[in-house]
Structure formats: structure tokens, C-alpha cells
Design an enzyme around this catalytic site. Structure first.
Site, PDB file in Angstrom:
ATOM      1  N   GLY A   1      -0.239   4.274   0.157  1.00 27.99           N
ATOM      2  CA  GLY A   1      -1.220   5.568   0.735  1.00 27.99           C
ATOM      3  C   GLY A   1      -2.069   5.933  -0.428  1.00 27.99           C
ATOM      4  O   GLY A   1      -2.647   5.376  -1.401  1.00 27.99           O
TER       5      GLY A   1
ATOM      6  N   SER B   1       0.971  -1.285   0.009  1.00 23.84           N
ATOM      7  CA  SER B   1      -0.037   0.008  -0.152  1.00 23.84           C
ATOM      8  C   SER B   1       0.989   1.359   0.109  1.00 23.84           C
ATOM      9  O   SER B   1       1.554   1.697   0.931  1.00 23.84           O
ATOM     10  CB  SER B   1      -1.042  -0.130   1.220  1.00 23.84           C
ATOM     11  OG  SER B   1      -1.800   1.082   1.247  1.00 23.84           O
TER      12      SER B   1
ATOM     13  N   GLY C   1      -1.923   4.620  -4.284  1.00 20.57           N
ATOM     14  CA  GLY C   1      -2.481   3.305  -4.858  1.00 20.57           C
ATOM     15  C   GLY C   1      -1.652   2.067  -4.218  1.00 20.57           C
ATOM     16  O   GLY C   1      -0.997   2.189  -3.108  1.00 20.57           O
TER      17      GLY C   1
ATOM     18  N   GLY D   1      -6.636   0.705   4.389  1.00 19.62           N
ATOM     19  CA  GLY D   1      -5.944  -0.383   4.383  1.00 19.62           C
ATOM     20  C   GLY D   1      -6.671  -1.623   4.388  1.00 19.62           C
ATOM     21  O   GLY D   1      -6.483  -2.704   3.643  1.00 19.62           O
ATOM     22  N   ASP D   2      -7.528  -1.627   5.492  1.00 21.21           N
ATOM     23  CA  ASP D   2      -8.407  -2.915   5.721  1.00 21.21           C
ATOM     24  C   ASP D   2      -9.405  -3.177   4.566  1.00 21.21           C
ATOM     25  O   ASP D   2      -9.772  -4.236   4.228  1.00 21.21           O
ATOM     26  CB  ASP D   2      -9.071  -2.715   6.898  1.00 21.21           C
ATOM     27  CG  ASP D   2      -8.160  -2.370   8.239  1.00 21.21           C
ATOM     28  OD1 ASP D   2      -7.037  -2.926   8.093  1.00 21.21           O
ATOM     29  OD2 ASP D   2      -8.697  -1.560   8.828  1.00 21.21           O
TER      30      ASP D   2
END
Length: 309
Positions: free
Chosen positions: A219, A217, A222, A248-249
């Protein structure tokens, strides 16, 4: 059924203030409470996508009861949390409406006894028998062995259940060596794992350490994926402002749902980026805005990079 594991569950509390200022009193404009911890956020998003989900981990004390009461009101999520004597932690997200930033405060979690850890492992083994995939997510509460995720990965692999790992630090390092199907670190976690701050090189190194596929990830930039089928970068159509808690989840939910649906990697990444973006703009931590998701999913750009080695 998709199984999510949250060893350090939480009651997520979101405060909204007009402007957050150090050393000042604030009038909170809105308070929202949700069952939290990374795996419970993943479970909620998976259920919203139409998947059957079972959530396990630990819950205890008055906060744990509050988590379970609210989880009972979440359609599509089955509660298989293991009771413990200690109190489930709370996390507080303070959203500054003026600038759009969020300040996060996370408690450490309850002390887990050896007997409680053994009870969880028994529950986990039983649930794997009917699972199509499992997500191992988040920090470890005090008392849980640092190699816990590595052991849970080996148990899932022995049962023939694909595993996604989303954690950090030493639990991530040991977990990667147990050969999970997917790991999803952020850029900082990936650099800590590999010693490299160059994402392409770092994802390749993480695969060499044991991960079957690595999705990093980045941020607002992408996702970067290094898999046996190839390498891709997936980017949202534009940067968005809001509360990044749970983004992120949501990406994990997108990757895991794509895995069980048999989607090709570019489609998995498209879904993950769109869900992550829609979570940032949602008013509550750990939720996603369905309208934003539908507006973004067709505009995510997925670019193939050099072929995987």
C-alpha cells in the site's frame, strides 16, 4: 508485444461526490467511464509507457460493447477480447472529495460456458506466439475453473513467454504452484497464501511454493521484492491521498515493462512505485498522472535487504 489477460473485464465507473454519507442522497459532480478490470488497466499504462500491448479476456452484452468501444479509443492497445453471451460486469468507484477516500462496488461478472472457455484458450495460445511477456490479472468470472491461471501459466512457460500473475485466493495458490516468473500480491493476499503476516517471511515462503520472484504491495509503504537476485524494499517519497483504484495495476505495468526492457530489479521497483503513486493522485481510476510520475520517479527509495537464499 506484451499480452495482458483480463478474464473478468469491467466497465469502470467513477463517481465524484463532495462527501459520501451513508443513508443519504448525493449529487454526483462528475462521472467517468473507462474499460476496466486489472489487466485492462495494466494494458493502458503499458501503452502510455510506449509498449505495444494486446488485451484479451472476455467481453459480452451491452456493457461489453461499451468496454470495446472505449478500448478502441485507447492508443497502443489492440483488442483481442473473446465474445461471450453474458454481460460484462460494472465496477463503481465513489470518490469522496472531502476526505479523499474511495468506496468500491464490484459486480461478479458473467457466467462463462465451457465452449467460451475453450475459445479463450485457443485465442490465448495463438497470441502467445508473438508475445514478449504476459500478465494474468484479476478475479475469475463464474464458470471459469479455479485452476485456470495455473493452466495458462503452464501454457506460457511451454511457449517460453515470461508470466506475471496478479490474483488472489485459491487461483493465486494454484497459480503459484505452476511457477510463474513474478507474482504480485498485496499484503492481505500474501498473508492468505502463506499464513504469515510478516512480509519478509511471507515472500520467502511464496517463492518456496513455486514463484520465481515475489513482489508484495504494501500500500502506501511501497513494495517488497524477493527475487533470485536479492531482496529490496522500495518506498515512495511521501504518502499521498487520492483514489487507489488501479494503483496495483500500474505497479504491475512497471514491473512487466521493466522485465521486457531488461532493467535491473531496483529500476523495475522504482518505476512500479512511481507509477503506483501517480495513479493514486490521478482523478480517474486506472489512469496515472504523468507529471506526478516524473516528479516521483527520481525520489523513490530502494533499499537492499539481506541476500536472497
Amino acid at each position: 508485444m506484451i499480452l495482458t489477460v483480463t478474464l473478468n473485464t469491467a466497465l469502470d465507473i467513477t463517481y465524484r461526490v463532495r462527501s459520501l454519507r451513508p443513508h443519504a442522497s448525493h449529487r454526483v459532480q462528475e462521472v467517468v467511464e473507462r474499460p476496466g478490470g486489472k489487466g485492462l488497466n495494466v494494458a493502458r499504462v503499458l501503452a502510455a509507457l510506449g509498449h505495444e500491448v494486446t488485451a484479451t479476456g472476455f467481453a459480452g452484452g451491452a456493457t461489453g460493447r461499451a468496454v470495446r468501444d472505449r478500448l478502441a479509443d485507447t492508443p497502443g492497445v489492440v483488442d483481442a477480447l473473446v465474445p461471450v453471451g453474458g454481460a460484462t460486469r460494472r465496477t463503481v468507484a465513489v470518490v469522496d472529495e472531502l476526505c479523499g477516500d474511495t468506496t468500491q462496488l464490484n459486480e461478479p461478472g458473467p457466467q462463462i460456458t465451457p465452449a467460451e472457455w475453450a475459445a479463450f484458450q485457443e485465442t490465448y495460445g495463438r497470441l502467445l506466439a508473438s508475445a514478449s511477456a504476459v500478465a494474468l490479472c484479476g478475479s475469475l468470472p463464474p464458470g471459469v475453473p479455479v485452476g485456470a491461471y495455473a493452466g495458462l501459466i503452464r501454457t506460457a512457460r511451454a511457449a517460453g513467454v515470461p508470466v506475471l500473475l496478479d490474483t488472489n485466493g485459491e487461483p493465486l495458490r494454484r497459480g503459484v504452484a505452476a511457477r510463474p516468473d513474478i507474482v504480485k500480491p498485496n499484503a492481505v493476499e500474501l498473508a492468505e497464501l502463506t499464513g504469515s503476516h510478516e512480509p519478509l517471511r511471507a515472500t520467502q515462503d511464496a517463492r518456496r511454493r513455486g514463484a520465481h520472484a515475489v513482489v508484495a504491495s504494501l500500500g502506501p509503504d511501497g513494495l517488497l521484492a524477493h527475487t533470485p537476485e536479492g531482496r529490496w524494499r522500495a518506498t515512495p517519497p511521501a504518502h499521498v491521498h487520492g483514489n487507489p483504484t488501479g494503483a496495483g495495476d500500474s505497479a504491475v505495468a512497471g514491473l512487466l515493462s521493466g522485465l521486457v526492457e531488461g532493467l535491473p530489479w531496483p529500476d523495475r521497483l522504482t518505476r512500479a512505485v512511481a507509477l503506483s503513486t501517480a495513479t493514486v493522485v490521478a482523478p480517474v481510476a486506472g489512469e496515472f498522472d504523468r507529471g506526478a510520475y516524473e516528479g516521483v520517479v527520481g525520489r523513490v527509495e530502494v533499499t537492499g535487504l539481506v541476500s536472497a537464499a
